[in-house]
Design a protein around this motif. Structure first.
Motif, PDB file in Angstrom:
ATOM      1  N   GLU A 113       0.831  -1.207   0.000  1.00 31.22           N
ATOM      2  CA  GLU A 113       0.000   0.000   0.000  1.00 31.22           C
ATOM      3  C   GLU A 113       0.863   1.254   0.000  1.00 31.22           C
ATOM      4  O   GLU A 113       0.555   2.230  -0.691  1.00 31.22           O
TER       5      GLU A 113
ATOM      6  N   ASP B  39       3.939   1.441  -1.216  1.00 38.16           N
ATOM      7  CA  ASP B  39       4.527   1.523  -2.563  1.00 38.16           C
ATOM      8  C   ASP B  39       3.507   2.039  -3.568  1.00 38.16           C
ATOM      9  O   ASP B  39       3.838   2.861  -4.451  1.00 38.16           O
ATOM     10  N   LYS B  40       2.295   1.581  -3.466  1.00 38.43           N
ATOM     11  CA  LYS B  40       1.222   2.038  -4.364  1.00 38.43           C
ATOM     12  C   LYS B  40       1.020   3.535  -4.211  1.00 38.43           C
ATOM     13  O   LYS B  40       0.885   4.266  -5.207  1.00 38.43           O
ATOM     14  N   TYR B  41       1.003   4.008  -2.982  1.00 42.87           N
ATOM     15  CA  TYR B  41       0.812   5.443  -2.732  1.00 42.87           C
ATOM     16  C   TYR B  41       1.972   6.237  -3.335  1.00 42.87           C
ATOM     17  O   TYR B  41       1.765   7.260  -3.998  1.00 42.87           O
TER      18      TYR B  41
ATOM     19  N   LEU C 157       3.961   5.342  -5.795  1.00 44.75           N
ATOM     20  CA  LEU C 157       3.867   5.295  -7.241  1.00 44.75           C
ATOM     21  C   LEU C 157       2.765   6.208  -7.765  1.00 44.75           C
ATOM     22  O   LEU C 157       2.937   6.894  -8.802  1.00 44.75           O
ATOM     23  N   SER C 158       1.649   6.248  -7.102  1.00 42.65           N
ATOM     24  CA  SER C 158       0.561   7.131  -7.540  1.00 42.65           C
ATOM     25  C   SER C 158       0.983   8.589  -7.409  1.00 42.65           C
ATOM     26  O   SER C 158       0.643   9.426  -8.256  1.00 42.65           O
ATOM     27  N   MET C 159       1.779   8.918  -6.383  1.00 35.71           N
ATOM     28  CA  MET C 159       2.261  10.291  -6.241  1.00 35.71           C
ATOM     29  C   MET C 159       3.257  10.615  -7.361  1.00 35.71           C
ATOM     30  O   MET C 159       3.235  11.719  -7.908  1.00 35.71           O
ATOM     31  N   HIS C 160       4.099   9.664  -7.706  1.00 35.88           N
ATOM     32  CA  HIS C 160       5.034   9.885  -8.799  1.00 35.88           C
ATOM     33  C   HIS C 160       4.295  10.088 -10.113  1.00 35.88           C
ATOM     34  O   HIS C 160       4.674  10.954 -10.931  1.00 35.88           O
ATOM     35  N   LEU C 161       3.241   9.307 -10.328  1.00 37.35           N
ATOM     36  CA  LEU C 161       2.457   9.468 -11.553  1.00 37.35           C
ATOM     37  C   LEU C 161       1.789  10.837 -11.606  1.00 37.35           C
ATOM     38  O   LEU C 161       1.745  11.488 -12.654  1.00 37.35           O
ATOM     39  N   ARG C 162       1.270  11.319 -10.524  1.00 32.61           N
ATOM     40  CA  ARG C 162       0.612  12.629 -10.497  1.00 32.61           C
ATOM     41  C   ARG C 162       1.635  13.735 -10.751  1.00 32.61           C
ATOM     42  O   ARG C 162       1.354  14.691 -11.479  1.00 32.61           O
ATOM     43  N   ASN C 163       2.776  13.602 -10.104  1.00 31.97           N
ATOM     44  CA  ASN C 163       3.802  14.634 -10.271  1.00 31.97           C
ATOM     45  C   ASN C 163       4.379  14.616 -11.687  1.00 31.97           C
ATOM     46  O   ASN C 163       4.666  15.657 -12.268  1.00 31.97           O
TER      47      ASN C 163
ATOM     48  N   SER D 153      -4.115  12.316 -16.401  1.00 34.06           N
ATOM     49  CA  SER D 153      -4.004  10.904 -16.132  1.00 34.06           C
ATOM     50  C   SER D 153      -3.033  10.243 -17.083  1.00 34.06           C
ATOM     51  O   SER D 153      -2.407   9.267 -16.738  1.00 34.06           O
TER      52      SER D 153
END
Length: 175
Positions: free
Chosen positions: A147, A149-151, A153-159, A165
């Motif tokens: 969880e 790591d998922k968070y 990664l999701s922050m890296h994707l947003r940044n 998206s």
């Protein structure tokens, strides 16, 4: 010795009982003994009946003795028969008690084995329970790590995507 003394001696000997069962007053009576009357209701009456019978046998043998040596021999024979009458039921009781004790020991051995087996199973179950609790804790830690790591990664994707998206100039209707 007179009849009263013999009666008293016999009564004292019968009162010893020597572990006789309550329903028997002697299995091997002398051959000269008179037929036994019907059994009385209480043990005291049985002892009295038996004492009276033994007294009759003893007095009859002593009366028919020809000499003092003959009287001694007859008295010894009667006392041996009396001892057999007392010891035989005691031997039966002892044999019964030995069988009961052997049976109880056998049951005790079986119960000990059962308790030992149950204890081993309980120890194994506790060990498996601890092992499972360790696995559960390990899996929870993995879930927490995933969880996190998922968070990340999701922050890296947003940044990286600037809020979109999908990065790049793509028509959103196509995808």
């Amino acid at each position: 010795m007179d009849t009263d003394e013999f009666q008293a001696v016999l009564e004292r000997m019968l009162q010893l009982r020597l572990d006789c069962p309550p329903d028997g007053d002697g299995a091997t009576a002398p051959q000269d003994a008179p037929a036994r009357p019907a059994a009385a209701d209480d043990d005291h009456a049985k002892v009295k009946q038996s004492a009276a019978e033994w007294t009759e046998v003893l007095v009859g043998e002593m009366a028919s003795a020809a000499s003092m040596d003959d009287a001694r021999r007859r008295a010894a024979k009667i006392l041996e028969a009396f001892g057999g009458a007392v010891c035989t039921p005691a031997g039966h009781v002892l044999a019964d008690k030995d069988r009961e004790l052997a049976n109880i020991r056998r049951q005790n051995s079986i119960l000990k084995k059962a308790v030992l087996l149950q204890h081993r199973r309980h120890v194994e179950d506790e060990e498996k329970g601890r092992e499972l609790q360790g696995q559960v804790a390990q899996h929870r830690e993995q879930v927490r790590q995933l969880e996190a790591d998922k968070y990340v990664l999701s922050m890296h994707l947003r940044n990286a995507g600037g809020g979109a998206s999908m990065p790049g100039n793509f028509n959103p209707e196509v995808f």
